[in-house]
Design a protein around this motif. Sequence first.
Motif, PDB file in Angstrom:
ATOM      1  N   ARG A   6       0.817  -1.214   0.000  1.00  0.00           N
ATOM      2  CA  ARG A   6       0.000   0.000   0.000  1.00  0.00           C
ATOM      3  C   ARG A   6       0.858   1.276   0.000  1.00  0.00           C
ATOM      4  N   ILE A   7       2.164   1.142   0.071  1.00  0.00           N
ATOM      5  CA  ILE A   7       3.025   2.307   0.309  1.00  0.00           C
ATOM      6  C   ILE A   7       3.624   2.858  -0.979  1.00  0.00           C
ATOM      7  N   ASP A   8       3.542   4.187  -1.120  1.00  0.00           N
ATOM      8  CA  ASP A   8       4.298   4.903  -2.147  1.00  0.00           C
ATOM      9  C   ASP A   8       5.586   5.392  -1.489  1.00  0.00           C
ATOM     10  N   PHE A  33       6.991  -2.386  -2.467  1.00  0.00           N
ATOM     11  CA  PHE A  33       6.169  -1.194  -2.310  1.00  0.00           C
ATOM     12  C   PHE A  33       5.317  -0.986  -3.565  1.00  0.00           C
ATOM     13  N   ALA A  34       4.206  -0.265  -3.394  1.00  0.00           N
ATOM     14  CA  ALA A  34       3.312  -0.030  -4.524  1.00  0.00           C
ATOM     15  C   ALA A  34       3.981   0.801  -5.600  1.00  0.00           C
ATOM     16  N   ALA A 201      -7.837   4.658   4.242  1.00  0.00           N
ATOM     17  CA  ALA A 201      -6.791   4.921   3.253  1.00  0.00           C
ATOM     18  C   ALA A 201      -6.400   3.645   2.520  1.00  0.00           C
ATOM     19  N   ASP A 202      -6.309   3.759   1.193  1.00  0.00           N
ATOM     20  CA  ASP A 202      -5.876   2.633   0.364  1.00  0.00           C
ATOM     21  C   ASP A 202      -4.379   2.665   0.100  1.00  0.00           C
ATOM     22  N   ARG A 203      -3.813   3.855   0.076  1.00  0.00           N
ATOM     23  CA  ARG A 203      -2.371   4.039  -0.114  1.00  0.00           C
ATOM     24  C   ARG A 203      -1.837   4.931   1.003  1.00  0.00           C
ATOM     25  N   ILE A 204      -0.562   4.731   1.284  1.00  0.00           N
ATOM     26  CA  ILE A 204       0.170   5.547   2.247  1.00  0.00           C
ATOM     27  C   ILE A 204       1.386   6.113   1.536  1.00  0.00           C
ATOM     28  N   GLY A 205       1.544   7.425   1.566  1.00  0.00           N
ATOM     29  CA  GLY A 205       2.744   8.042   1.026  1.00  0.00           C
ATOM     30  C   GLY A 205       3.682   8.406   2.156  1.00  0.00           C
ATOM     31  N   GLU A 218       2.686  -8.263   7.835  1.00  0.00           N
ATOM     32  CA  GLU A 218       1.390  -8.916   7.890  1.00  0.00           C
ATOM     33  C   GLU A 218       0.388  -8.203   7.004  1.00  0.00           C
ATOM     34  N   PRO A 219      -0.612  -8.971   6.507  1.00  0.00           N
ATOM     35  CA  PRO A 219      -1.662  -8.327   5.709  1.00  0.00           C
ATOM     36  C   PRO A 219      -2.426  -7.290   6.530  1.00  0.00           C
TER      37      PRO A 219
END
Length: 222
Positions: A6-8, A33-34, A201-205, A218-219
């Motif tokens: 999920r991470i940018d 990472f995404a 949140a779907d993504r985390i920057g 972990e998921p």
Amino acid sequence: MTLAARIDHTLLRPDATEAQITQLCAEAAAHGFASVCVPPCYVALAAEKLAGTDVAVCTVIGFPLGYAASSVKFKEAEVALYDGATELDMVINISALKSGRTEVVQAEILDIADLCHVHQSQLKVIIETALLTEAEIELACQLCVAGEADFVKTSTGFASRGASVADVELMRRVLPETIRIKAAGGIRTREAALALVAAGADRIGSSNSLALITSTDEPTAA
């Protein structure tokens, strides 16, 4: 989905070097990472380094203040996509929003979203929640829906504060499920990141991505 996915993985400092961007890309590939989020001048380098991986190349448009002319932002987006970006994080014209010129804000989002979609790329629209009232956050989200954005993003990380759980919860209530949320700015711990994911949140920057993940990540909640 793991938190890493999920991470940018982000490096947008003005003094970022080529060597640091190369390292960023290597870390993103190693940890799954995404995306990497890099300055526009390094998009081509990141695309080269990440060729053959599942890591997307993201860059910023109209960053960090958002009030460049729409034509300038559009050209920035064209160049970034040509250089290999597949995700664009664009700052809205906050001044226009606060001046009631919503048609300007919506048209700009729609034009750049259309450009991204022609290139099979995604647009994340940064609304800079630190500078908006709750009513303005709701309005900005509505304009992003009308403008066919793929994500709405909380923050640049360059304002007085970054993402908050309250911001994300408000955005999730306003936005349809088809539009995802990216939380960014000041996310320095795994606990903070997981709280934002739980809020919607779907993504985390983050520029502190390595501190957010564990060796056996972990998921997170779907």
